[in-house]
Design a protein around this motif. Structure first.
Motif, PDB file in Angstrom:
ATOM      1  N   SER A   1       0.808  -1.210   0.000  1.00  0.00           N
ATOM      2  CA  SER A   1       0.000   0.000   0.000  1.00  0.00           C
ATOM      3  C   SER A   1       0.849   1.271   0.000  1.00  0.00           C
ATOM      4  O   SER A   1       0.309   2.374  -0.117  1.00  0.00           O
ATOM      5  CB  SER A   1      -0.919  -0.003   1.226  1.00  0.00           C
ATOM      6  N   GLU A   2       2.111   1.165   0.159  1.00  0.00           N
ATOM      7  CA  GLU A   2       2.992   2.344   0.178  1.00  0.00           C
ATOM      8  C   GLU A   2       3.009   3.018  -1.184  1.00  0.00           C
ATOM      9  O   GLU A   2       3.310   2.380  -2.188  1.00  0.00           O
ATOM     10  CB  GLU A   2       4.405   1.919   0.567  1.00  0.00           C
TER      11      GLU A   2
ATOM     12  N   LEU B   1      10.988   2.000  -3.637  1.00  0.00           N
ATOM     13  CA  LEU B   1      12.328   1.654  -4.099  1.00  0.00           C
ATOM     14  C   LEU B   1      13.155   1.063  -2.969  1.00  0.00           C
ATOM     15  O   LEU B   1      13.864   0.071  -3.139  1.00  0.00           O
ATOM     16  CB  LEU B   1      13.016   2.894  -4.664  1.00  0.00           C
ATOM     17  N   GLU B   2      13.046   1.658  -1.785  1.00  0.00           N
ATOM     18  CA  GLU B   2      13.777   1.137  -0.641  1.00  0.00           C
ATOM     19  C   GLU B   2      13.332  -0.283  -0.298  1.00  0.00           C
ATOM     20  O   GLU B   2      14.154  -1.128   0.053  1.00  0.00           O
ATOM     21  CB  GLU B   2      13.569   2.054   0.565  1.00  0.00           C
ATOM     22  N   ARG B   3      12.029  -0.525  -0.396  1.00  0.00           N
ATOM     23  CA  ARG B   3      11.542  -1.878  -0.104  1.00  0.00           C
ATOM     24  C   ARG B   3      12.115  -2.897  -1.086  1.00  0.00           C
ATOM     25  O   ARG B   3      12.541  -3.988  -0.707  1.00  0.00           O
ATOM     26  CB  ARG B   3      10.018  -1.907  -0.174  1.00  0.00           C
ATOM     27  N   GLN B   4      12.134  -2.519  -2.373  1.00  0.00           N
ATOM     28  CA  GLN B   4      12.662  -3.427  -3.385  1.00  0.00           C
ATOM     29  C   GLN B   4      14.147  -3.711  -3.148  1.00  0.00           C
ATOM     30  O   GLN B   4      14.592  -4.855  -3.230  1.00  0.00           O
ATOM     31  CB  GLN B   4      12.461  -2.822  -4.780  1.00  0.00           C
TER      32      GLN B   4
ATOM     33  N   THR C   1      18.656  -7.044  -0.906  1.00  0.00           N
ATOM     34  CA  THR C   1      19.701  -7.120   0.116  1.00  0.00           C
ATOM     35  C   THR C   1      19.527  -8.366   0.967  1.00  0.00           C
ATOM     36  O   THR C   1      20.493  -8.985   1.403  1.00  0.00           O
ATOM     37  CB  THR C   1      19.666  -5.865   1.005  1.00  0.00           C
ATOM     38  N   ALA C   2      18.256  -8.745   1.188  1.00  0.00           N
ATOM     39  CA  ALA C   2      17.999  -9.953   1.974  1.00  0.00           C
ATOM     40  C   ALA C   2      18.579 -11.190   1.298  1.00  0.00           C
ATOM     41  O   ALA C   2      19.035 -12.117   1.963  1.00  0.00           O
ATOM     42  CB  ALA C   2      16.493 -10.127   2.182  1.00  0.00           C
TER      43      ALA C   2
ATOM     44  N   PHE D   1       6.882   4.290 -13.818  1.00  0.00           N
ATOM     45  CA  PHE D   1       8.247   3.882 -13.460  1.00  0.00           C
ATOM     46  C   PHE D   1       8.232   2.849 -12.342  1.00  0.00           C
ATOM     47  O   PHE D   1       8.927   1.851 -12.389  1.00  0.00           O
ATOM     48  CB  PHE D   1       9.052   5.104 -13.012  1.00  0.00           C
ATOM     49  N   ARG D   2       7.419   3.132 -11.300  1.00  0.00           N
ATOM     50  CA  ARG D   2       7.360   2.192 -10.176  1.00  0.00           C
ATOM     51  C   ARG D   2       6.933   0.801 -10.634  1.00  0.00           C
ATOM     52  O   ARG D   2       7.513  -0.206 -10.246  1.00  0.00           O
ATOM     53  CB  ARG D   2       6.380   2.710  -9.125  1.00  0.00           C
ATOM     54  N   GLU D   3       5.920   0.757 -11.548  1.00  0.00           N
ATOM     55  CA  GLU D   3       5.422  -0.538 -12.015  1.00  0.00           C
ATOM     56  C   GLU D   3       6.471  -1.275 -12.841  1.00  0.00           C
ATOM     57  O   GLU D   3       6.753  -2.453 -12.614  1.00  0.00           O
ATOM     58  CB  GLU D   3       4.152  -0.317 -12.829  1.00  0.00           C
TER      59      GLU D   3
END
Length: 655
Positions: A167-168, A175-178, A183-184, A483-485
């Motif tokens: 929902s963000e 972008l940070e979440r991706q 990174t995980a 862009f996000r999509e």
């Protein structure tokens, strides 16, 4: 429980305590409750008194005994689950838990955070997440008799976190979440390295150099410590080496670490260490890792004590009768858990202890003269023969590392030493030797080097690709929702590639697998009757997978959004063939053909005029030495990609 089948004097209350008391245990492999061992009873008392969900899996049948907390997690499986083998209760996750159970039976402990388990506890298969620990249960003799599982269900939090992330709206948060997800994956590689370290009985540590303003190394700081090392040091990550162990300076360990870090040359040493937590003999190997060192340390105090005792007997044997010294040697040789031998100066008569004969499978007669050389690896025999010959000629201590064949044909690495016995007149009367198994240390160092190299390589490649994707997508779309999509889709494709790469050691990546994975991710199963894949088995090497996968992703995305898969009569055909072989410079031709498409096209279509086409026509020729052709007609699209076979250019081969 006591002899009557009841719990201890102060029973734990609760539904599961009552059910365990009333259960017919005689009908299970555990037998009647009054026959249970004290360790089993203690385990039952432990889990019934714990507020966290816990389950004990007892015996090789893994019979389930659980507390009230675990009962709430079982759903419809609860009533039948008590006393049932866990493989019968949870068959749907046996492919996950089975390998874990086998390793726990070997003495390992595993902890997983937010691990995914597909369960049928409510009558249908559903995903559930848990943070849990698997650990061995031991009886009074320290033998492993079962498995203890302690867990907390995190499904609600995992799903809530997922919903929150989805929902963000802001681009930066997305972008940070991706990036965090990617990174995980790198963290998982680091965790794999840590798990490999923790599986060793030797001490494994990683240090980072601490430098002053001029760049001079003035200290080292702990970065990683395996379980064996923590048992001696405690928790030391982030601490200073010189503050915690100042004795490393006078012992020369600090200078060794500096030299390895600055030169990149590995160092091995055997030394007596009497400082801080230690008082014993250690065999240590240090290798450069980043701006620091990784060390593997094996305690050899027992081996050194045995060696000292052998040397002590050397003097005693020179002063006593031959029979008395013979008896003493045989007694010592039978007690020491290393390979021992004794030979005369002519090298024609050898005496070996039982450990040598049992390990190699040789008879005493087969080991005489130079027969013992047959037990060495063929590549080590000549060097060993020369080393022993030179050492005996110089009447000095002989030390070599060599592989010795076990009776089943397997070769293992040993640290081998042989010393002369000199009588009162200064003459060599006999030679005594010993061999210590250091195979696990060799293997661990090799695996550690491979894992470190792979982790560093994947980190550099992955970050480079992510930066390139973000830049190219931003050029076409700007910082918009589009862009996000698109960035999310391309990052997901990259994630799928990493998934294939993470399994490539066990399951080679083929061209068909790569194409099918991308089509399935975009709902290709809905159009299975209109998609044709055909071609010979072609294995892809790691260096070519990312670029080729991104190209296939762009083609598949546009076929799904704008091309053949948007009309009822559209057809997609992907075929490939190999002309020649890698040895004679052959090439692989891949043809992507869409028929039944409908034009005119969307002028903003990124595949036709944007990132995807640029990737195929410019990036692939540069990165993979490929030849590409892209033709778009009124009703037909052809994309042909020609790649060289072989390691030097195409990085792929026919299977």
């Amino acid at each position: 429980m006591d002899g009557s089948g009841s719990p201890p004097a102060q029973p734990v209350r609760g539904e599961m305590a009552e059910r365990i008391r009333a259960h017919d245990w005689a009908s299970t492999p555990l037998g009647a409750a009054e026959t249970w061992t004290s360790s089993l009873r203690a385990t039952v008392s432990l889990l019934l008194g714990c507020g966290f969900p816990m389950i004990a899996l007892w015996g090789r049948d893994l019979i389930q005994i659980y507390n009230d907390g675990f009962r709430d997690l079982m759903g419809l499986k609860h009533l039948a689950g008590l006393g049932q083998p866990t493989r019968e209760c949870w068959p749907e996750i046996l492919h996950i838990t089975g390998p874990i159970y086998e390793r726990v039976w070997e003495g390992e402990t595993f902890t997983f955070e937010d691990a995914l388990y597909p369960l049928t506890r409510s009558g249908r298969l559903e995903d559930a997440w848990f943070t849990l620990t698997y650990s061995p249960l031991r009886d009074e003799t320290s033998a492993i008799t079962g498995i203890l599982v302690t867990l907390v269900e995190t499904t609600a939090r995992v799903l809530a976190d997922r919903a929150l992330r989805e929902s963000e709206a802001r681009f930066r948060a997305e972008l940070e979440r991706q990036v965090q997800e990617r990174t995980a994956e790198l963290q998982a590689s680091r965790d794999l390295l840590k798990a490999t370290m923790d599986s060793s009985m030797d001490m494994i540590q990683v240090f980072k150099a601490v430098r002053d303003a001029s760049g001079e190394i003035v200290d080292f700081q702990w970065l990683l410590n395996n379980h064996t090392s923590e048992s001696r040091y405690g928790e030391v990550c982030g601490q200073s080496l010189l503050e915690r162990n100042p004795g490393v300076v006078q012992e020369g360990i600090f200078d060794t670490f500096k030299r390895v870090t600055e030169t990149g040359q590995p160092a091995t040493a055997e030394r007596r260490y009497v400082h801080e937590q230690f008082d014993g003999w250690f065999f240590q190997c240090a290798v450069k890792l980043g701006d620091g060192v990784a060390t593997t340390t094996k305690e050899i105090s027992a081996w050194k004590a045995a060696q000292d005792e052998v040397l002590r007997l050397r003097d005693a044997m020179a002063q006593t009768a031959l029979r008395e010294s013979e008896d003493r040697f045989r007694t010592l040789a039978s007690l020491i858990p290393v390979l021992l031998w004794r030979s005369d100066v002519s090298e024609e008569h050898n005496a070996f202890n039982e450990a040598w004969l049992t390990y190699t499978g040789q008879t005493l007669q087969q080991s005489q003269i130079h027969g013992w050389l047959d037990a060495l690896h063929p590549d080590d025999r000549e060097a060993a023969y020369e080393a022993f010959g030179a050492g005996r000629a110089a009447r000095r201590l002989i030390e070599v590392q060599q592989r010795i064949r076990r009776h089943d044909g397997q070769y293992r690495w040993f640290l081998v030493r042989e010393a002369p016995i000199i009588d009162a007149e200064g003459q060599v009367t006999q030679w005594i030797g010993a061999a210590m198994d250091i195979h696990d240390l060799h293997d661990l160092q090799e695996r550690q080097s491979v894992l470190v190299a792979e982790l560093q390589h994947r980190t550099r490649n992955l970050l480079g690709v992510v930066r390139s994707i973000a830049h190219q997508t931003m050029v076409q779309t700007g910082p918009t929702e589009r862009f996000r999509e698109q960035f999310s889709d391309r990052l997901a494709a990259l994630s799928r590639v990493q998934g294939l790469l993470s399994r490539s050691d066990q399951e080679p990546i083929t061209l068909r697998t790569l194409i099918q994975t991308e089509l399935d991710a975009l709902g290709g199963g809905e159009f299975a009757d209109r998609i044709h894949l055909g071609g010979p088995p072609v294995r892809l090497r790691k260096a070519s997978v990312q670029t080729l996968a991104l190209a296939v992703h762009e083609l598949a995305t546009n076929a799904r959004k704008y091309g053949a898969l948007t009309t009822d009569h559209g057809r997609l055909s992907v075929t490939w063939r190999a002309d020649g072989s890698a040895r004679d410079g052959g090439r692989l031709l891949v043809e992507w053909i869409e028929e039944g498409i409908s034009r005119p096209r969307d002028p903003q279509n990124p595949m036709r005029r944007g990132y995807g086409r640029e990737l195929i026509e410019q990036a692939m020729p540069y990165a993979l030495n490929a030849k590409t052709r892209y033709e778009l007609g009124e009703t037909r699209l052809l994309c042909a990609i020609e790649l060289p076979l072989g390691e030097r250019s195409g990085e792929m081969s026919t299977a």
